[in-house]
Design a protein around this motif. Structure first.
Motif, PDB file in Angstrom:
ATOM      1  N   PRO A 178       0.832  -1.213   0.000  1.00 28.51           N
ATOM      2  CA  PRO A 178       0.000   0.000   0.000  1.00 28.51           C
ATOM      3  C   PRO A 178       0.863   1.258   0.000  1.00 28.51           C
ATOM      4  O   PRO A 178       1.914   1.310   0.653  1.00 28.51           O
ATOM      5  CB  PRO A 178      -0.806  -0.127   1.299  1.00 28.51           C
ATOM      6  N   GLU A 179       0.418   2.268  -0.705  1.00 26.71           N
ATOM      7  CA  GLU A 179       1.191   3.503  -0.834  1.00 26.71           C
ATOM      8  C   GLU A 179       1.517   4.112   0.517  1.00 26.71           C
ATOM      9  O   GLU A 179       2.621   4.625   0.736  1.00 26.71           O
ATOM     10  CB  GLU A 179       0.407   4.500  -1.683  1.00 26.71           C
ATOM     11  N   THR A 180       0.567   4.061   1.462  1.00 20.76           N
ATOM     12  CA  THR A 180       0.792   4.693   2.762  1.00 20.76           C
ATOM     13  C   THR A 180       1.873   3.995   3.580  1.00 20.76           C
ATOM     14  O   THR A 180       2.378   4.566   4.550  1.00 20.76           O
ATOM     15  CB  THR A 180      -0.516   4.700   3.570  1.00 20.76           C
ATOM     16  N   ASP A 181       2.223   2.772   3.205  1.00 18.49           N
ATOM     17  CA  ASP A 181       3.258   2.032   3.932  1.00 18.49           C
ATOM     18  C   ASP A 181       4.649   2.236   3.343  1.00 18.49           C
ATOM     19  O   ASP A 181       5.635   1.758   3.906  1.00 18.49           O
ATOM     20  CB  ASP A 181       2.939   0.532   3.940  1.00 18.49           C
ATOM     21  N   VAL A 182       4.733   2.916   2.201  1.00 17.62           N
ATOM     22  CA  VAL A 182       6.037   3.145   1.565  1.00 17.62           C
ATOM     23  C   VAL A 182       6.652   4.413   2.153  1.00 17.62           C
ATOM     24  O   VAL A 182       6.171   5.519   1.921  1.00 17.62           O
ATOM     25  CB  VAL A 182       5.894   3.272   0.038  1.00 17.62           C
ATOM     26  N   LEU A 183       7.712   4.251   2.926  1.00 16.22           N
ATOM     27  CA  LEU A 183       8.374   5.398   3.546  1.00 16.22           C
ATOM     28  C   LEU A 183       9.308   6.097   2.567  1.00 16.22           C
ATOM     29  O   LEU A 183       9.459   7.315   2.591  1.00 16.22           O
ATOM     30  CB  LEU A 183       9.144   4.942   4.782  1.00 16.22           C
ATOM     31  N   ALA A 184       9.958   5.320   1.733  1.00 11.44           N
ATOM     32  CA  ALA A 184      10.843   5.879   0.711  1.00 11.44           C
ATOM     33  C   ALA A 184      11.102   4.800  -0.325  1.00 11.44           C
ATOM     34  O   ALA A 184      11.109   3.609   0.002  1.00 11.44           O
ATOM     35  CB  ALA A 184      12.161   6.363   1.318  1.00 11.44           C
ATOM     36  N   ALA A 185      11.308   5.217  -1.568  1.00  8.87           N
ATOM     37  CA  ALA A 185      11.609   4.264  -2.641  1.00  8.87           C
ATOM     38  C   ALA A 185      12.371   5.016  -3.715  1.00  8.87           C
ATOM     39  O   ALA A 185      11.846   5.957  -4.311  1.00  8.87           O
ATOM     40  CB  ALA A 185      10.327   3.669  -3.213  1.00  8.87           C
ATOM     41  N   GLN A 186      13.609   4.632  -3.954  1.00  8.28           N
ATOM     42  CA  GLN A 186      14.450   5.305  -4.928  1.00  8.28           C
ATOM     43  C   GLN A 186      14.974   4.306  -5.946  1.00  8.28           C
ATOM     44  O   GLN A 186      15.407   3.215  -5.589  1.00  8.28           O
ATOM     45  CB  GLN A 186      15.622   6.002  -4.238  1.00  8.28           C
ATOM     46  N   HIS A 202      14.695   8.400  -9.531  1.00  6.14           N
ATOM     47  CA  HIS A 202      13.327   8.786  -9.206  1.00  6.14           C
ATOM     48  C   HIS A 202      12.818   7.970  -8.023  1.00  6.14           C
ATOM     49  O   HIS A 202      13.335   6.898  -7.716  1.00  6.14           O
ATOM     50  CB  HIS A 202      12.406   8.571 -10.421  1.00  6.14           C
ATOM     51  N   GLY A 203      11.792   8.495  -7.353  1.00  7.10           N
ATOM     52  CA  GLY A 203      11.197   7.748  -6.260  1.00  7.10           C
ATOM     53  C   GLY A 203      10.512   8.628  -5.239  1.00  7.10           C
ATOM     54  O   GLY A 203      10.534   9.866  -5.323  1.00  7.10           O
ATOM     55  N   ILE A 204       9.919   7.975  -4.272  1.00  5.63           N
ATOM     56  CA  ILE A 204       9.198   8.651  -3.196  1.00  5.63           C
ATOM     57  C   ILE A 204      10.183   9.139  -2.142  1.00  5.63           C
ATOM     58  O   ILE A 204      11.108   8.425  -1.761  1.00  5.63           O
ATOM     59  CB  ILE A 204       8.167   7.704  -2.557  1.00  5.63           C
ATOM     60  N   VAL A 205       9.983  10.359  -1.712  1.00  6.33           N
ATOM     61  CA  VAL A 205      10.782  10.907  -0.620  1.00  6.33           C
ATOM     62  C   VAL A 205       9.830  11.452   0.430  1.00  6.33           C
ATOM     63  O   VAL A 205       8.751  11.961   0.127  1.00  6.33           O
ATOM     64  CB  VAL A 205      11.741  12.016  -1.106  1.00  6.33           C
ATOM     65  N   ARG A 206      10.214  11.327   1.678  1.00  2.00           N
ATOM     66  CA  ARG A 206       9.423  11.875   2.779  1.00  2.00           C
ATOM     67  C   ARG A 206      10.312  12.812   3.574  1.00  2.00           C
ATOM     68  O   ARG A 206      11.468  12.505   3.842  1.00  2.00           O
ATOM     69  CB  ARG A 206       8.884  10.759   3.682  1.00  2.00           C
ATOM     70  N   LYS A 207       9.761  13.936   3.959  1.00  2.00           N
ATOM     71  CA  LYS A 207      10.527  14.921   4.716  1.00  2.00           C
ATOM     72  C   LYS A 207       9.840  15.174   6.042  1.00  2.00           C
ATOM     73  O   LYS A 207       8.624  15.154   6.146  1.00  2.00           O
ATOM     74  CB  LYS A 207      10.636  16.234   3.925  1.00  2.00           C
ATOM     75  N   GLU A 208      10.648  15.423   7.058  1.00  2.00           N
ATOM     76  CA  GLU A 208      10.096  15.648   8.398  1.00  2.00           C
ATOM     77  C   GLU A 208       9.121  16.813   8.414  1.00  2.00           C
ATOM     78  O   GLU A 208       8.090  16.774   9.079  1.00  2.00           O
ATOM     79  CB  GLU A 208      11.235  15.893   9.398  1.00  2.00           C
ATOM     80  N   GLN A 209       9.445  17.856   7.640  1.00  2.00           N
ATOM     81  CA  GLN A 209       8.566  19.020   7.662  1.00  2.00           C
ATOM     82  C   GLN A 209       7.229  18.742   6.983  1.00  2.00           C
ATOM     83  O   GLN A 209       6.280  19.495   7.129  1.00  2.00           O
ATOM     84  CB  GLN A 209       9.236  20.227   6.997  1.00  2.00           C
ATOM     85  N   ASN A 210       7.163  17.653   6.209  1.00  2.00           N
ATOM     86  CA  ASN A 210       5.907  17.294   5.563  1.00  2.00           C
ATOM     87  C   ASN A 210       5.063  16.357   6.423  1.00  2.00           C
ATOM     88  O   ASN A 210       4.012  15.896   5.986  1.00  2.00           O
ATOM     89  CB  ASN A 210       6.182  16.610   4.218  1.00  2.00           C
TER      90      ASN A 210
END
Length: 270
Positions: A178-186, A202-210
């Protein structure tokens, strides 16, 4: 590989966070041994601010796939950053490269002339005969919250080849994550294009400020490498123009129509 061509547009909600052009050349000891005061003087009107940074360069041993890093042989180099008053534009000079960075990119017609001024200046002041690497890099960061697509899945916005089977469609029950379980993917892939190489990260990134929100990064690096080419400014300009044309095609090919429309594209002449 030949890229599909698209009509040229400028996005009102521009996801570009950074554009960098760089030319590398054989080491010029004069830049290491003497302050680049003449270079600063030539560019001071547009880049009056200066920051100096010390970097450590790794030394490579050998050639081809068998080359190895010599961690015990670091070499220090000084990078001079000449910065515009708004800090959006920066020209960086070191003994082995010249680079232009923009953090609020609008159009190529603004970017290329600044790069050429930097190249003309360095060619006039230093005995640079050859270049060894030429690159142009576009880094986009797509934040759904900023464009009114907070609850839209990445699968509805990005080309399928980017996501593969990593992220599940929330409406389909399968074995994907599930998308919500992906913390990061590069991911990183390299393509041989007609006139250059493309390194696409390319990939998903998560930032603390977000908080718990995620953004998607598309980082496209177009370059010619491992060669000794004459420091011909006209030829360099032609290469950069081709890189730029490829950049628009790559980004457009990475996104679907819904995201394209949400970014509010405005047509511009070629």
């Amino acid at each position: 590989m030949r890229l599909k061509q698209w009509d040229r547009v400028r996005y009102t909600k521009n996801p570009l966070v950074e554009v960098v052009a760089q030319v590398r050349f054989p080491r010029v000891l004069e830049i290491d041994d003497q302050l680049p005061s003449d270079f600063q003087r030539a560019l001071r009107q547009d880049y009056p601010l200066l920051e100096v940074q010390e970097e450590t360069l790794a030394v490579m041993i050998g050639q081809g796939p068998n080359k190895m890093m010599a961690d015990d042989l670091p070499r220090r180099t000084t990078v001079y950053h000449f910065i515009a008053p708004d800090r959006v534009w920066r020209i960086s000079l070191a003994s082995e490269f010249l680079a232009l960075t923009c953090t609020n990119y609008e159009k190529w017609e603004d970017f290329r002339p600044r790069m050429m001024v930097g190249l003309e200046t360095v060619a006039k002041l230093y005995p640079i005969i050859y270049w060894t690497r030429l690159g142009l890099r576009y880094r986009d960061l797509i934040n759904r919250e900023n464009i009114g697509l907070t609850n839209v899945s990445w699968r509805e916005l990005l080309a399928p080849f980017l996501l593969g089977a990593t992220i599940a469609d929330p409406l389909i029950e399968d074995d994907s994550i599930p998308e919500t379980d992906v913390l990061a993917a590069q991911s990183y892939v390299s393509f041989q294009l007609e006139d250059c190489v493309l390194g696409l990260r390319h990939g998903i990134v998560r930032k603390e400020q977000n908080g718990d929100s995620s953004a998607y990064q598309i980082d496209a690096d177009f370059y010619l490498d491992n060669q000794i080419a004459r420091f011909d400014l006209d030829a360099i300009k032609r290469h950069l123009d081709r890189f730029h044309a490829n950049a628009g095609a790559v980004f457009r090919g990475c996104i679907q129509e819904r995201l394209h429309d949400a970014l509010d594209p405005q047509p511009i002449s070629s």
